[in-house]
Design an enzyme around this catalytic site. Structure first.
Site, PDB file in Angstrom:
ATOM      1  N   LYS A  16     -31.415  -1.293  40.928  1.00 28.65           N
ATOM      2  CA  LYS A  16     -31.182  -2.042  40.022  1.00 28.65           C
ATOM      3  C   LYS A  16     -29.589  -2.310  40.048  1.00 28.65           C
ATOM      4  CE  LYS A  16     -35.028  -0.661  37.194  1.00 28.65           C
ATOM      5  NZ  LYS A  16     -35.611  -0.645  35.791  1.00 28.65           N
ATOM      6  N   HIS A  96     -39.565  -8.795  38.592  1.00 27.57           N
ATOM      7  CA  HIS A  96     -39.289  -7.565  37.810  1.00 27.57           C
ATOM      8  C   HIS A  96     -39.144  -8.352  36.297  1.00 27.57           C
ATOM      9  CE1 HIS A  96     -37.581  -4.080  36.192  1.00 27.57           C
ATOM     10  NE2 HIS A  96     -38.319  -3.410  37.137  1.00 27.57           N
ATOM     11  N   GLY A 172     -38.242   2.906  32.139  1.00 21.65           N
ATOM     12  CA  GLY A 172     -37.265   3.785  31.555  1.00 21.65           C
ATOM     13  C   GLY A 172     -37.502   4.515  30.262  1.00 21.65           C
ATOM     14  N   SER A 206     -41.421   4.793  34.684  1.00 18.41           N
ATOM     15  CA  SER A 206     -41.324   6.469  34.367  1.00 18.41           C
ATOM     16  C   SER A 206     -41.934   7.174  35.471  1.00 18.41           C
ATOM     17  CB  SER A 206     -41.743   6.557  33.039  1.00 18.41           C
ATOM     18  OG  SER A 206     -41.030   5.687  32.097  1.00 18.41           O
TER      19      SER A 206
HETATM   20  P1  13P Z   1     -38.074   3.776  35.722  1.00 17.78           P
HETATM   21  O1  13P Z   1     -38.613   4.413  36.791  1.00 17.78           O
HETATM   22  O2  13P Z   1     -36.707   4.165  35.354  1.00 17.78           O
HETATM   23  O3  13P Z   1     -39.148   3.644  34.465  1.00 17.78           O
HETATM   24  O4  13P Z   1     -38.043   2.005  36.182  1.00 17.78           O
HETATM   25  C1  13P Z   1     -39.105   1.366  36.742  1.00 17.78           C
HETATM   26  C2  13P Z   1     -38.785   0.186  37.453  1.00 17.78           C
HETATM   27  O5  13P Z   1     -38.269  -0.523  36.716  1.00 17.78           O
HETATM   28  C3  13P Z   1     -38.703   0.073  38.695  1.00 17.78           C
HETATM   29  O6  13P Z   1     -38.528  -1.359  39.101  1.00 17.78           O
END
Ligand code: 13P
Length: 242
Positions: A16, A96, A172, A206
């Site tokens: 990200k 995404h 997240g 997650s």
């Molecule tokens: P997390 O692993 O932080 O939950 O994020 C997942 C994600 O958006 C991967 O593209």
């Protein structure tokens, strides 16, 4: 184009809007790649860091997080599939949920993005997933069906495209669907339309060192898309080594 058939599983790090040159240097020194070369490890840094990452990478692949839906022209600030190909990028995340939500991307945009990537021999990792509201209404499969129908281009097949199932409410939050729910949803994606029977389908939301093994060993799961946990070299090493 990378031959997806050569791999048994895929571990895609979505960094990200995080990381800088110093972070990358340290991360690359600290991670340890799996001995098992059938595990495909892909790291997706910010666009600015793609070139640096490509030049300094070891045994992993480099992916982008987004691409323009336009091939070229008067679209200030956009990055084309052609430019990504110049940087030897092999994969690109598209659609995404953060892009759908914050940048108002539509399934049709995602379709064009994927098509442009395939033409440049870059594998789109097309993200689909339901919101908590969708889940509570019991309409998850219908939402996924619509997203897949509209965002996967006709030129996509199991050799040039990966599907990522990411429930929006699991991103997240530390929450995940049960293993049965993940497996059933992947099975739905695979079975509801014969086009998708042989696609690689990875799970995101997650994923951590302590749950990756149980998730990626599910019958219909071909790997993981990892956000937060992919930014910690020790945790990411555990994830890809498991
Ligand atoms: P997390 O692993 O932080 O939950 O994020 C997942 C994600 O958006 C991967 O593209």
């Amino acid at each position: 184009m990378i031959k997806l058939d050569n791999f048994s599983s895929f571990f895609v790090a979505n960094w990200k809007l995080n990381g800088n040159f110093k972070f990358i240097d340290q991360f690359i020194t600290e991670i340890s790649l799996p001995q098992d070369t059938t595990k495909c490890v892909v790291i997706c840094p910010t666009t600015i860091h793609l070139d640096y990452m490509s030049k300094n990478k070891t045994k992993f692949y480099v992916g982008a997080q987004n691409v323009s839906q336009h091939k070229d022209g008067a679209f200030t600030g956009e990055i084309s599939a052609d430019s990504l190909s110049d940087l030897n990028v092999n994969f690109c995340i598209v659609g995404h949920s953060e892009r759908r939500q914050f940048f108002f991307e539509k399934n049709e945009d995602i379709n064009h993005k994927s098509e442009n990537l395939i033409k440049k021999n870059i594998i789109p990792i097309v993200c689909v997933g339901e919101t908590l509201e969708d889940k509570e209404k019991g309409i998850t499969n219908g939402i996924l069906e619509e997203q897949l129908k509209k965002s996967i281009p006709i030129s996509s097949n199991f050799q040039n495209t990966i599907i990522a199932y990411e429930p929006v409410w699991a991103i997240g939050t530390g929450l995940t669907p049960t293993n049965k729910e993940i497996n059933d949803t992947h099975s739905f994606i695979r079975e509801h339309n014969s086009k998708f029977n042989k696609f690689k389908i990875i799970y995101g939301g997650s994923v951590k060192a302590n749950n990756v093994n149980e998730i990626t060993s599910l019958l219909n799961v071909d790997g993981a898309l990892i956000g937060g946990a992919s930014l910690k070299s020790d945790e990411f090493t555990k994830i890809i080594q498991d």
